[in-house]
Design a protein around this motif. Sequence first.
Motif, PDB file in Angstrom:
ATOM      1  N   UNK A 164       0.851  -1.189   0.000  1.00 47.02           N
ATOM      2  CA  UNK A 164       0.000   0.000   0.000  1.00 47.02           C
ATOM      3  C   UNK A 164       0.886   1.238   0.000  1.00 47.02           C
ATOM      4  N   UNK A 165       0.881   1.936  -1.120  1.00 52.08           N
ATOM      5  CA  UNK A 165       1.773   3.079  -1.312  1.00 52.08           C
ATOM      6  C   UNK A 165       1.593   4.171  -0.273  1.00 52.08           C
ATOM      7  N   UNK A 166       0.417   4.255   0.319  1.00 45.86           N
ATOM      8  CA  UNK A 166       0.154   5.319   1.275  1.00 45.86           C
ATOM      9  C   UNK A 166       0.746   5.039   2.663  1.00 45.86           C
ATOM     10  N   UNK A 167       1.211   3.828   2.907  1.00 44.12           N
ATOM     11  CA  UNK A 167       1.797   3.480   4.208  1.00 44.12           C
ATOM     12  C   UNK A 167       3.254   3.927   4.236  1.00 44.12           C
ATOM     13  N   UNK A 168       3.602   4.709   5.245  1.00 43.89           N
ATOM     14  CA  UNK A 168       4.966   5.214   5.409  1.00 43.89           C
ATOM     15  C   UNK A 168       5.765   4.408   6.429  1.00 43.89           C
ATOM     16  N   UNK A 169       5.068   3.828   7.394  1.00 45.36           N
ATOM     17  CA  UNK A 169       5.732   3.027   8.432  1.00 45.36           C
ATOM     18  C   UNK A 169       4.681   2.143   9.082  1.00 45.36           C
ATOM     19  N   UNK A 170       5.155   1.114   9.747  1.00 47.16           N
ATOM     20  CA  UNK A 170       4.256   0.245  10.503  1.00 47.16           C
ATOM     21  C   UNK A 170       4.974  -0.130  11.796  1.00 47.16           C
ATOM     22  N   UNK A 171       4.224  -0.173  12.879  1.00 47.99           N
ATOM     23  CA  UNK A 171       4.809  -0.641  14.134  1.00 47.99           C
ATOM     24  C   UNK A 171       3.775  -1.397  14.954  1.00 47.99           C
ATOM     25  N   UNK A 172       4.291  -2.177  15.876  1.00 50.06           N
ATOM     26  CA  UNK A 172       3.445  -2.963  16.759  1.00 50.06           C
ATOM     27  C   UNK A 172       3.653  -2.467  18.178  1.00 50.06           C
ATOM     28  N   UNK A 173       2.562  -2.332  18.907  1.00 46.83           N
ATOM     29  CA  UNK A 173       2.645  -2.009  20.324  1.00 46.83           C
ATOM     30  C   UNK A 173       1.795  -3.024  21.081  1.00 46.83           C
ATOM     31  N   UNK A 202      -2.757  -8.691  17.942  1.00 46.75           N
ATOM     32  CA  UNK A 202      -1.701  -7.890  17.339  1.00 46.75           C
ATOM     33  C   UNK A 202      -2.188  -6.448  17.337  1.00 46.75           C
ATOM     34  N   UNK A 203      -1.483  -5.582  18.028  1.00 46.38           N
ATOM     35  CA  UNK A 203      -1.799  -4.157  18.040  1.00 46.38           C
ATOM     36  C   UNK A 203      -0.895  -3.495  17.016  1.00 46.38           C
ATOM     37  N   UNK A 204      -1.462  -3.162  15.864  1.00 42.74           N
ATOM     38  CA  UNK A 204      -0.689  -2.696  14.719  1.00 42.74           C
ATOM     39  C   UNK A 204      -1.104  -1.277  14.347  1.00 42.74           C
ATOM     40  N   UNK A 205      -0.098  -0.444  14.077  1.00 42.46           N
ATOM     41  CA  UNK A 205      -0.341   0.924  13.635  1.00 42.46           C
ATOM     42  C   UNK A 205       0.353   1.127  12.294  1.00 42.46           C
ATOM     43  N   UNK A 206      -0.422   1.546  11.311  1.00 44.15           N
ATOM     44  CA  UNK A 206       0.127   1.941  10.021  1.00 44.15           C
ATOM     45  C   UNK A 206       0.165   3.465   9.993  1.00 44.15           C
ATOM     46  N   UNK A 207       1.346   4.009   9.789  1.00 41.00           N
ATOM     47  CA  UNK A 207       1.522   5.453   9.707  1.00 41.00           C
ATOM     48  C   UNK A 207       1.352   5.845   8.236  1.00 41.00           C
ATOM     49  N   UNK A 208       0.490   6.817   8.001  1.00 40.08           N
ATOM     50  CA  UNK A 208       0.140   7.211   6.637  1.00 40.08           C
ATOM     51  C   UNK A 208       0.213   8.730   6.489  1.00 40.08           C
ATOM     52  N   UNK A 209       0.307   9.186   5.244  1.00 38.06           N
ATOM     53  CA  UNK A 209       0.234  10.622   4.987  1.00 38.06           C
ATOM     54  C   UNK A 209      -1.190  11.123   5.168  1.00 38.06           C
ATOM     55  N   UNK A 210      -2.151  10.298   4.743  1.00 39.01           N
ATOM     56  CA  UNK A 210      -3.565  10.602   4.943  1.00 39.01           C
ATOM     57  C   UNK A 210      -4.325   9.293   5.138  1.00 39.01           C
TER      58      UNK A 210
END
Length: 109
Positions: free
Chosen positions: A12-21, A37-45
Amino acid sequence: MLDLILKAAKENDYVRAVYMNGSRANPNVPKDRYQDYDIVYVVDETAPALNDKMWTKMFGEVAVLQEPDLNDTAWGMVHDFTKRYGWHFLYYDGNRIDLTVCTKQYIRL
């Protein structure tokens, strides 16, 4: 599951980073079969992830889907979905993901 999580970030081109907490990211928490799984996808929008939710099916067949942020609005709470949105997925194979997309500006708050 971790491979699928990373694959979704790469595809997914809009994803800039991904992390798990959460508990899976904390080595001091005893492991159990109920951990999600607690997952966060960091996106521009957030719009691309919200407008086409088909990408979430790559993790498996959804048995139960909850959208707590959307549900909160029914109770009068205000959320800015352009900054952050979350889902809770339970898949038929037993995997659970609390999935969030948020902008990098939101993370800095």
